[in-house]
Motif scaffolding. Structure first.
Motif: not given
Ligand SMILES: Nc1ncnc2c1ncn2[C@@H]1O[C@H](COP(=O)(O)OP(=O)(O)OP(=O)(O)O)[C@@H](O)[C@H]1O
Ligand SMILES: [Mg+2]
Lengths: 354, 256
Positions: A82-88, A94-103, A147-150, A153-155
């Motif tokens: 969810y962290t990277t999905a929300i950010l990206c 937002f750089p996806t690789w950074l999303g992964v690291i932050l997640g 935040l999460t799309g309930g 979910g997130m598409l």
């Protein structure tokens, strides 16, 4: 270095090279064959295997080495996703690789918050705490709709891209994920062969003796738990960028149990065994799903794996704990050794007859 | 004998209503062999558990090299140079003799999760040092030929020796031995006695809990006698042998 130690080390690292080579060539001959009975997309399943392997490698350290059980690793997996999905999705730049690291980092931070107070206590309170965490996380994923799309979910999660290289096909993702898994694998082997690995095994066997020998058991347990949370978060983040959509159903209690089952089936404290467990259980649903085609008259309810996944995991856990507590790969090793012995006996007999 | 390396001051440890240690005080000189004796249940193991930070006493102080260590963790106390062995053998399951001993080096090595995962050269050098030191200690206690066997598979006497080796691997200043001769045959007890004397000659301070009176009287400089958690006598072996209170405490329970 000691002879024995030398053997253990080269053995582990040699296994590593063999597995790495195997993973490299697998997609080349694993192309789906048209008209085959097993409709399995091996590369696709192997990506999922690699994603789960991240989480299971950490859990194996926690369960097999430090002797602590977590029943909520799906939460960390979900937090990573969810962290990277929300950010990206919120910020398209937002750089996806950074999303992964932050997640992965956020999963580790939450692991620290949960683990720190609980792991200082003697006894296995971690199971309870993580069980609660898993449930809370699931509720939050479903309820924080803004935040999460309930539950929907997130598409439209963007595919992972690293320095302009887009990992938007199965095969590309396959090589990325397995490169990551192999790096984690290498780090893990290094760790378990070191003084830290010995300290962890010592605290598993006798906490009071480990304490007395100078191992800071409380701190070791917290560190292993946080590391396992980071790895689960990493797996989850990769999962989000592979599926490109997520919803809370992917991060339920069943996933936490699946991770534990993978460790137990593969062999607790056995790094390579753990990998066997992940492969076996990731492929299992696809294998079971073809049964109805072969066996006519099988009830409709059995064709949907998720209906009875938890029951099956529970059964596997019980069976392995009782009959194969050291796991599948150890069992196979023993089987091969026994087979060799009897083959040798037979050969000796035949020779004696000549 | 010169300055005291360890001071036990008015230590009381209660389990429910039971005083396992009742206002216990004594001091240990650097380089001496101090014996702690007493009937079963006298509180000897509890004393070790308090000294090594397993239990926190209800009152009293333990001063190790001038520092009060009440509230310190066991691993911190080990790092300060005081380490113990266990009354019932507590080896690490699934680990070889060598690995068991290497765990004993823990307090004198420092590289953690990250350095070892990355195999940085300094961590690798440390690892080699740990290995060499552990091998040396196994040679000292005479079980180096079993280095690659699983510790739990050794004969009982050798398991005791391994516990000994594992504790020595921390290069302690004070060694606490909880009934090291229990279950050993007379020959092994003799070997143990020689080893302990040799360690004392090297400057190690030793506190030994032991029921084997021959061993205790033969090697110790000074004896503390506990009964129902209280110190009932202290002095040299000759004094203790003839102390009526000690004789009574042992006769009342039955001699070991
Ligand atoms: N964790 C504990 N909880 C409750 N009571 C305890 C605990 N540990 C020890 N005791 C009690 O404290 C008393 C002292 O026990 P301790 O083990 O210290 O005796 P000991 O002198 O070592 O005896 P032995 O010679 O049999 O080893 C005993 O009555 C014992 O039952
Ligand atoms: Mg005792």
């Amino acid at each position: 270095m000691a002879r024995r130690k030398g053997i253990v080390e080269t053995h582990s690292y040699r296994t590593f090279l063999i597995v790495a080579a195997f993973i490299f060539i697998l997609p080349i001959w694993a192309r789906p064959i048209p008209g085959e009975a097993l409709h399995m997309d091996i590369v696709n399943l192997m990506v999922l295997t690699g994603i789960y392997a991240c989480a299971v490698l950490g859990l194996n350290l926690l369960l097999g080495y430090a002797g602590q059980i977590s029943l909520g690793h799906a939460a960390f997996f979900g937090i990573g996703a969810y962290t990277t999905a929300i950010l990206c999705t919120r910020f398209t730049w937002f750089p996806t690789w950074l999303g992964v690291i932050l997640g992965a980092s956020l999963a580790g931070a939450i692991g620290w918050l949960v683990g720190k107070p609980v792991l200082r206590l003697k006894g296995n309170y971690l199971a309870m705490a993580t069980l609660g965490l898993g449930e809370i996380a699931f509720i939050l994923f479903s309820q924080l709709k803004g935040l999460t799309g309930g539950t929907v979910g997130m598409l439209n999660i963007p595919p992972l891209s690293i320095f302009g290289l887009k990992f938007d096909t199965d095969i590309k993702f396959y090589y990325l994920v397995w490169a990551i898994v192999l790096v984690i694998m290498l780090l893990t082997i290094n760790l378990v062969l070191s003084r830290v690995g010995r300290g962890l095994r010592a605290l598993h066997s006798s906490e009071v003796a480990a304490d007395a020998m100078g191992v800071n058991t409380g701190s070791y347990r917290v560190k292993v738990f946080v590391w396992s949370a980071v790895l689960a978060g990493l797996g989850g983040a990769l999962f989000a960028h592979f599926q490109l959509y997520i919803n809370p159903e992917s991060f339920t209690f069943a996933l936490s149990i699946l991770f534990v089952t993978m460790v137990v089936v593969g062999g607790m404290g056995d790094i390579w065994g753990g990998l066997v467990g992940v492969v076996a259980l990731t492929f299992l649903p696809s294998i079971i799903q073809v049964f109805p085609e072969w066996i006519p008259g099988i009830p409709e309810s059995l064709t949907n794996f998720s209906n009875y996944a938890l029951v099956l995991y529970g059964l596997l856990l019980i069976i392995f704990m009782i009959f194969l507590p050291k796991g599948l790969s150890y069992g196979m090793e023993r089987g091969v050794a026994a087979g060799r012995r009897s083959a040798k006996l037979l050969l000796d007999r035949i020779r004696a007859h000549d | 004998m010169n300055e005291s390396i360890l001071e036990v001051e008015e230590v009381t440890k209660l389990f429910g209503g039971l005083a396992a240690l009742d206002d216990v005080s004594f001091s240990v000189e650097a380089g001496e062999i101090k014996a702690v004796i007493g009937p079963n249940g006298a509180g000897k193991t509890t004393l070790f558990n308090v000294l090594t930070g397993v239990y926190r006493p209800n009152s009293g102080r333990v001063i190790l090299k001038g520092k009060n260590i009440i509230g310190s963790r066991p691993d911190q106390i080990t790092a300060m140079g005081m380490i113990r062995t266990f009354q019932t053998v507590e080896l690490f399951e699934g680990m070889t003799v060598l690995e068991n001993t290497m765990v004993g080096c823990h307090s004198r090595s420092k590289y953690g999760f990250l350095s070892n995962s990355l195999r940085i050269p300094r961590a690798m050098r440390e690892e080699r040092r740990i290995f060499e030191e552990a091998m040396q200690i196994l040679t000292d206690v005479g079980i180096e030929t079993r280095a690659s066997d699983e510790g739990m598979n050794l004969a009982y006497g050798q398991q005791r020796m391994l516990e000994f080796a594992r504790a020595l691997a921390s290069q302690p200043e004070i060694l606490l031995l909880d009934e090291p001769a229990a279950g050993l045959n007379p020959y092994e007890t003799g070997e143990l006695s020689n080893l302990i004397s040799k360690l004392r000659d090297r400057g190690l301070t030793i506190i030994i809990v032991e029921h084997d009176m021959g061993l205790v009287m033969g090697i110790s400089n000074d004896i503390v006698v506990l009964d129902y958690g209280e110190v009932i006598a202290r002095g040299t072996p000759d004094v203790i042998k003839n102390d009526p209170k000690v004789i009574e405490a042992y006769l009342g329970i039955g001699t070991e």
